[in-house]
Design a protein around this motif. Structure first.
Motif, PDB file in Angstrom:
ATOM      1  N   VAL A   1       0.867  -1.169   0.000  1.00  0.00           N
ATOM      2  CA  VAL A   1       0.000   0.000   0.000  1.00  0.00           C
ATOM      3  C   VAL A   1       0.911   1.228   0.000  1.00  0.00           C
ATOM      4  N   VAL A   2       0.406   2.311  -0.550  1.00  0.00           N
ATOM      5  CA  VAL A   2       1.179   3.544  -0.675  1.00  0.00           C
ATOM      6  C   VAL A   2       0.329   4.713  -0.191  1.00  0.00           C
TER       7      VAL A   2
ATOM      8  N   ASP B   1      -5.912  12.268  -1.202  1.00  0.00           N
ATOM      9  CA  ASP B   1      -6.895  12.116  -0.117  1.00  0.00           C
ATOM     10  C   ASP B   1      -6.252  11.707   1.210  1.00  0.00           C
ATOM     11  N   ASN B   2      -4.922  11.771   1.274  1.00  0.00           N
ATOM     12  CA  ASN B   2      -4.192  11.530   2.520  1.00  0.00           C
ATOM     13  C   ASN B   2      -4.523  10.190   3.166  1.00  0.00           C
ATOM     14  N   LYS B   3      -4.534   9.136   2.361  1.00  0.00           N
ATOM     15  CA  LYS B   3      -4.822   7.797   2.867  1.00  0.00           C
ATOM     16  C   LYS B   3      -3.799   6.805   2.331  1.00  0.00           C
ATOM     17  N   MET B   4      -3.607   5.744   3.094  1.00  0.00           N
ATOM     18  CA  MET B   4      -2.795   4.625   2.622  1.00  0.00           C
ATOM     19  C   MET B   4      -3.729   3.668   1.886  1.00  0.00           C
ATOM     20  N   LYS B   5      -3.324   3.259   0.674  1.00  0.00           N
ATOM     21  CA  LYS B   5      -4.170   2.368  -0.120  1.00  0.00           C
ATOM     22  C   LYS B   5      -3.337   1.735  -1.234  1.00  0.00           C
ATOM     23  N   PRO B   6      -3.886   0.723  -1.914  1.00  0.00           N
ATOM     24  CA  PRO B   6      -3.168   0.176  -3.073  1.00  0.00           C
ATOM     25  C   PRO B   6      -3.001   1.261  -4.131  1.00  0.00           C
ATOM     26  N   PRO B   7      -1.886   1.271  -4.853  1.00  0.00           N
ATOM     27  CA  PRO B   7      -1.659   2.331  -5.842  1.00  0.00           C
ATOM     28  C   PRO B   7      -2.616   2.240  -7.029  1.00  0.00           C
ATOM     29  N   ASP B   8      -2.930   3.400  -7.595  1.00  0.00           N
ATOM     30  CA  ASP B   8      -3.749   3.498  -8.796  1.00  0.00           C
ATOM     31  C   ASP B   8      -2.790   3.772  -9.954  1.00  0.00           C
ATOM     32  N   LYS B   9      -2.674   2.843 -10.882  1.00  0.00           N
ATOM     33  CA  LYS B   9      -1.717   2.974 -11.985  1.00  0.00           C
ATOM     34  C   LYS B   9      -2.004   4.180 -12.880  1.00  0.00           C
ATOM     35  N   ASN B  10      -3.229   4.670 -12.849  1.00  0.00           N
ATOM     36  CA  ASN B  10      -3.589   5.823 -13.679  1.00  0.00           C
ATOM     37  C   ASN B  10      -3.198   7.158 -13.049  1.00  0.00           C
TER      38      ASN B  10
ATOM     39  N   PHE C   1       0.968   9.240  -5.729  1.00  0.00           N
ATOM     40  CA  PHE C   1       1.260   8.295  -4.655  1.00  0.00           C
ATOM     41  C   PHE C   1       2.717   8.348  -4.227  1.00  0.00           C
ATOM     42  N   LEU C   2       2.933   8.154  -2.926  1.00  0.00           N
ATOM     43  CA  LEU C   2       4.280   8.065  -2.370  1.00  0.00           C
ATOM     44  C   LEU C   2       4.492   6.670  -1.801  1.00  0.00           C
ATOM     45  N   SER C   3       5.593   6.068  -2.172  1.00  0.00           N
ATOM     46  CA  SER C   3       5.977   4.793  -1.578  1.00  0.00           C
ATOM     47  C   SER C   3       6.925   5.122  -0.433  1.00  0.00           C
TER      48      SER C   3
ATOM     49  N   LYS D   1      11.467  13.306  13.079  1.00  0.00           N
ATOM     50  CA  LYS D   1      11.447  14.743  12.813  1.00  0.00           C
ATOM     51  C   LYS D   1      10.127  15.384  13.246  1.00  0.00           C
ATOM     52  N   GLY D   2       9.200  14.569  13.764  1.00  0.00           N
ATOM     53  CA  GLY D   2       7.931  15.098  14.246  1.00  0.00           C
ATOM     54  C   GLY D   2       6.842  15.201  13.201  1.00  0.00           C
ATOM     55  N   ALA D   3       6.999  14.560  12.053  1.00  0.00           N
ATOM     56  CA  ALA D   3       5.959  14.606  11.008  1.00  0.00           C
ATOM     57  C   ALA D   3       4.696  13.923  11.530  1.00  0.00           C
ATOM     58  N   PRO D   4       3.531  14.475  11.219  1.00  0.00           N
ATOM     59  CA  PRO D   4       2.289  13.847  11.691  1.00  0.00           C
ATOM     60  C   PRO D   4       2.024  12.544  10.938  1.00  0.00           C
ATOM     61  N   PRO D   5       1.390  11.585  11.579  1.00  0.00           N
ATOM     62  CA  PRO D   5       1.047  10.334  10.882  1.00  0.00           C
ATOM     63  C   PRO D   5      -0.082  10.572   9.882  1.00  0.00           C
ATOM     64  N   CYS D   6      -0.323   9.591   9.031  1.00  0.00           N
ATOM     65  CA  CYS D   6      -1.435   9.685   8.092  1.00  0.00           C
ATOM     66  C   CYS D   6      -2.714   9.873   8.899  1.00  0.00           C
ATOM     67  N   PRO D   7      -3.634  10.733   8.446  1.00  0.00           N
ATOM     68  CA  PRO D   7      -4.843  11.006   9.226  1.00  0.00           C
ATOM     69  C   PRO D   7      -5.815   9.839   9.279  1.00  0.00           C
ATOM     70  N   ASP D   8      -5.757   8.924   8.341  1.00  0.00           N
ATOM     71  CA  ASP D   8      -6.694   7.807   8.310  1.00  0.00           C
ATOM     72  C   ASP D   8      -5.975   6.475   8.345  1.00  0.00           C
ATOM     73  N   ALA D   9      -6.708   5.458   8.713  1.00  0.00           N
ATOM     74  CA  ALA D   9      -6.175   4.104   8.697  1.00  0.00           C
ATOM     75  C   ALA D   9      -6.114   3.606   7.261  1.00  0.00           C
ATOM     76  N   ILE D  10      -5.518   2.443   7.062  1.00  0.00           N
ATOM     77  CA  ILE D  10      -5.467   1.812   5.750  1.00  0.00           C
ATOM     78  C   ILE D  10      -6.890   1.523   5.277  1.00  0.00           C
ATOM     79  N   ALA D  11      -7.130   1.738   4.020  1.00  0.00           N
ATOM     80  CA  ALA D  11      -8.469   1.528   3.465  1.00  0.00           C
ATOM     81  C   ALA D  11      -8.978   0.118   3.718  1.00  0.00           C
ATOM     82  N   ASP D  12     -10.300  -0.026   3.884  1.00  0.00           N
ATOM     83  CA  ASP D  12     -10.887  -1.328   4.174  1.00  0.00           C
ATOM     84  C   ASP D  12     -10.601  -2.372   3.095  1.00  0.00           C
ATOM     85  N   ASN D  13     -10.413  -1.950   1.861  1.00  0.00           N
ATOM     86  CA  ASN D  13     -10.220  -2.901   0.769  1.00  0.00           C
ATOM     87  C   ASN D  13      -8.760  -3.230   0.486  1.00  0.00           C
ATOM     88  N   TRP D  14      -7.858  -2.989   1.434  1.00  0.00           N
ATOM     89  CA  TRP D  14      -6.433  -3.234   1.205  1.00  0.00           C
ATOM     90  C   TRP D  14      -6.192  -4.673   0.965  1.00  0.00           C
TER      91      TRP D  14
END
Length: 145
Positions: A98-99, A104-113, A118-120, A132-145
């Motif tokens: 997942v990337v 939309d600031n979420k971790m999810k499978p990449p969209d090839k289009n 996406f950031l890996s 360095k104090g960076a905030p974590p992703c605001p949401d959990a991994i998508a339900d369809n991971w």
């Protein structure tokens, strides 16, 4: 994702999630086999494997076979386990990468289009960002991971 597997009932109700005190050896697919089989030897019936086995960085050779600076392809560990003899009744649960979706600031499978959206982010990068104090992703991994 490990806790979700238990909560969703994908494993038997007597499943215990625990930490295995084994140091990182950075041995790539060989290390994946060690972690899996050492757990099997003490009774683990399931082994969860993702991608990106911990391995050494490769040289800057232009004829390199993998992308991103790693000596091993991100799927080598999974492939080795899927073809490994001697697992007995142990079941391998394998998950794809997942990337981080910058739109939309979420971790999810990449969209090839939308590759550029996406950031890996490797575990090493995540630890460096956290340090360095960076905030974590605001949401959990998508339900369809």
């Amino acid at each position: 994702q490990h806790q979700v597997i238990i909560e969703e009932g994908m494993l038997p109700s007597d499943t215990v999630m625990a930490i295995w005190p084994s140091p990182m050896l950075y041995a790539g697919p060989t290390e994946v086999q060690w972690h899996c089989k050492s757990r099997r030897n003490v009774g683990a019936r399931f082994f969860i494997t993702g991608r990106d086995p911990a391995g050494i960085k490769r040289s800057k050779n232009k004829n390199q076979m993998t992308v991103g600076g790693d000596f091993y392809d991100g799927n080598h560990g999974r492939y080795v386990l899927q073809t490994s003899p001697g697992l007995g009744e142990q079941k391998i649960l394998s998950f794809a990468k997942v990337v981080y979706d910058k739109k939309d600031n979420k971790m999810k499978p990449p969209d090839k289009n939308r590759k550029s959206d996406f950031l890996s982010i490797s575990g090493s990068t995540m630890r460096a960002l956290a340090k360095k104090g960076a905030p974590p992703c605001p949401d959990a991994i998508a339900d369809n991971w």
